[in-house]
Design a protein around this motif. Sequence first.
Motif, PDB file in Angstrom:
ATOM      1  N   SER A   1     -53.201 -17.894 -23.568  1.00 60.10           N
ATOM      2  CA  SER A   1     -52.760 -18.401 -22.091  1.00 60.10           C
ATOM      3  C   SER A   1     -54.161 -18.769 -21.628  1.00 60.10           C
ATOM      4  O   SER A   1     -53.942 -19.138 -20.122  1.00 60.10           O
ATOM      5  CB  SER A   1     -52.151 -17.219 -21.669  1.00 60.10           C
TER       6      SER A   1
ATOM      7  N   TYR B   1     -57.262 -21.112 -20.155  1.00 58.52           N
ATOM      8  CA  TYR B   1     -57.473 -22.606 -20.190  1.00 58.52           C
ATOM      9  C   TYR B   1     -58.326 -23.149 -21.516  1.00 58.52           C
ATOM     10  O   TYR B   1     -59.699 -23.155 -20.853  1.00 58.52           O
ATOM     11  CB  TYR B   1     -58.051 -23.165 -18.769  1.00 58.52           C
TER      12      TYR B   1
ATOM     13  N   GLU C   1     -49.206 -19.524 -11.429  1.00 62.69           N
ATOM     14  CA  GLU C   1     -49.520 -19.886 -12.721  1.00 62.69           C
ATOM     15  C   GLU C   1     -50.874 -19.085 -13.195  1.00 62.69           C
ATOM     16  O   GLU C   1     -50.645 -18.571 -14.385  1.00 62.69           O
ATOM     17  CB  GLU C   1     -49.744 -21.417 -12.813  1.00 62.69           C
ATOM     18  N   LYS C   2     -51.640 -19.036 -12.414  1.00 66.30           N
ATOM     19  CA  LYS C   2     -52.908 -18.342 -13.097  1.00 66.30           C
ATOM     20  C   LYS C   2     -52.660 -16.748 -13.117  1.00 66.30           C
ATOM     21  O   LYS C   2     -53.102 -16.332 -14.357  1.00 66.30           O
ATOM     22  CB  LYS C   2     -54.050 -18.363 -11.895  1.00 66.30           C
TER      23      LYS C   2
ATOM     24  N   ARG D   1     -49.693 -15.657 -14.080  1.00 67.04           N
ATOM     25  CA  ARG D   1     -48.904 -15.476 -15.238  1.00 67.04           C
ATOM     26  C   ARG D   1     -49.889 -15.511 -16.703  1.00 67.04           C
ATOM     27  O   ARG D   1     -49.664 -14.754 -17.369  1.00 67.04           O
ATOM     28  CB  ARG D   1     -47.964 -16.744 -15.378  1.00 67.04           C
ATOM     29  N   ARG D   2     -50.767 -16.293 -16.626  1.00 64.90           N
ATOM     30  CA  ARG D   2     -51.669 -16.411 -17.597  1.00 64.90           C
ATOM     31  C   ARG D   2     -52.546 -15.169 -17.940  1.00 64.90           C
ATOM     32  O   ARG D   2     -52.622 -14.783 -18.981  1.00 64.90           O
ATOM     33  CB  ARG D   2     -52.620 -17.552 -17.464  1.00 64.90           C
TER      34      ARG D   2
END
Length: 491
Positions: free
Chosen positions: A419, A421, A445-446, A448-449
């Motif tokens: 997950s 980047y 989103e961040k 979640r990762r």
Amino acid sequence: MVSSTSSTFDFVVAANRLPVDRSVSLDGTVTWTTSPGGLVTAMESVMRDREAAWVGWAGFPGDAPAPFDDGRLRLHPVGLSAEDLTDYYEGFSNDTLWPLYHDVIVPPTYHRSWWNAYRRVNERFAEAVCEVAAEGATVWIHDYQLQLVPAMVRDRRPDVRIGWFNHIPFPPVELFAQLPWRAQVLRGLLGADFLGFQRPDDARNFLRSCRAVLDATVKGDTVRWQGSDDGRLGGSPRVARAAAVPISIDAQGLRELADSPAVRARAAEIRESLGNPQVVLLGVDRLDYTKGLRHRLRAIGELLADGEIAPPEVTFVQVATPSRERVEAYRTLRQQIEGTVGRINGDFSHLGDTAVHYLHQSYGREEMAALFQVADVMLVTPLRDGMNLVAKEYVTARHDGGGALVLSEFTGAAEELHSAYLCNPHDIAGLKETILRAIRDDHEEKRRRMRMMRRQVRTRDVQAWADDFLRALEMAPARPPRARRSISRLI
């Protein structure tokens, strides 16, 4: 830490360094403190509740001090002379094996005198291991500096169970075949019952090398080889298993440290000292050509030139821990990095607003935990890395759910932290785009990762790694009775 009389142990670790550093006060008093290295940090929780011995170099040239105890752990120093350090450590280990095993990012250097020193020091380690290993002991040998030790111990002590773990990549056979002593290294490693690697590709590379170089029989993850004095088939049978057992961190311990009031207060101080920027980018690496620092700085410089980022809103902090400064390639790298940082700051910094904060020094665990909490985006972009525990430490330290991890796909960590980047650090344009996405993606989103990565590290922590390795070692193929022929004579 106190001196101790000689005794033997059922569990023995062998690594290039002891897990402690020596300091001598002005009055001559000697004290030992826990080392900050990655292996020590990883093994600390594993060794905490064991009565065991650790064999390693004490960290200074000359005769080895007498064995001594650190709690329940017996520390058994191995002496290295100044010549040993030059030829075995700085030479063969770090100017021959290290670049060869890291995709030949810089050309390896091959000297027969270095190889002879490597054999000599490995023999010394093997003798020390046999001295402290009890009958039927488990022996866990670590890393590329000690690749001959498994067979040397096996020859002396057929009663012990031997595991070896490689903390760095193992190269494809097309690269490994460059090594003039390739067969001897493989024969040394085949003294182990189980060989652990960071990634499945590393284990496969080892097995393919055994097949190509030794004409060994490989079936699945098991290699069988019958060696003779001239390296041909027909001698003593050797059976070993090789598989991926990726290393991890003490996730619970780091989370508790990062959540302490002192560390949280220190994180606030650091952010304020940076001018309270909107975004802090952070890199934490040994100053090593494998870590991709030049590529990373180029990407940062271009982002500043493009106007995509700028101080005081965005600042980049790079911690570069000093490393192997007597090796020419590392001295050259330091000059290049410091020159690049100077040019970037000359072009893009303003009074009171620094574009790149470059810190060429080491920090303790508390300071690193605080830095991780300050970092809005962590840049972990090596050109090649066996694992890279900094990535796992970062996602664990961000217990608040914030942060973003930019991670090179050429790290072992990328095999687990899907997950992140992910990026190709050789692709500067792609690296720039990935950094911007990590900065600009929406908060959810961040989160979640990061949540998915924290769960992965929490469930696959350092204790799980040690348990997996030792279980695999216990289940390794049964060893035939002691053969008359000496394995170590083949090295």
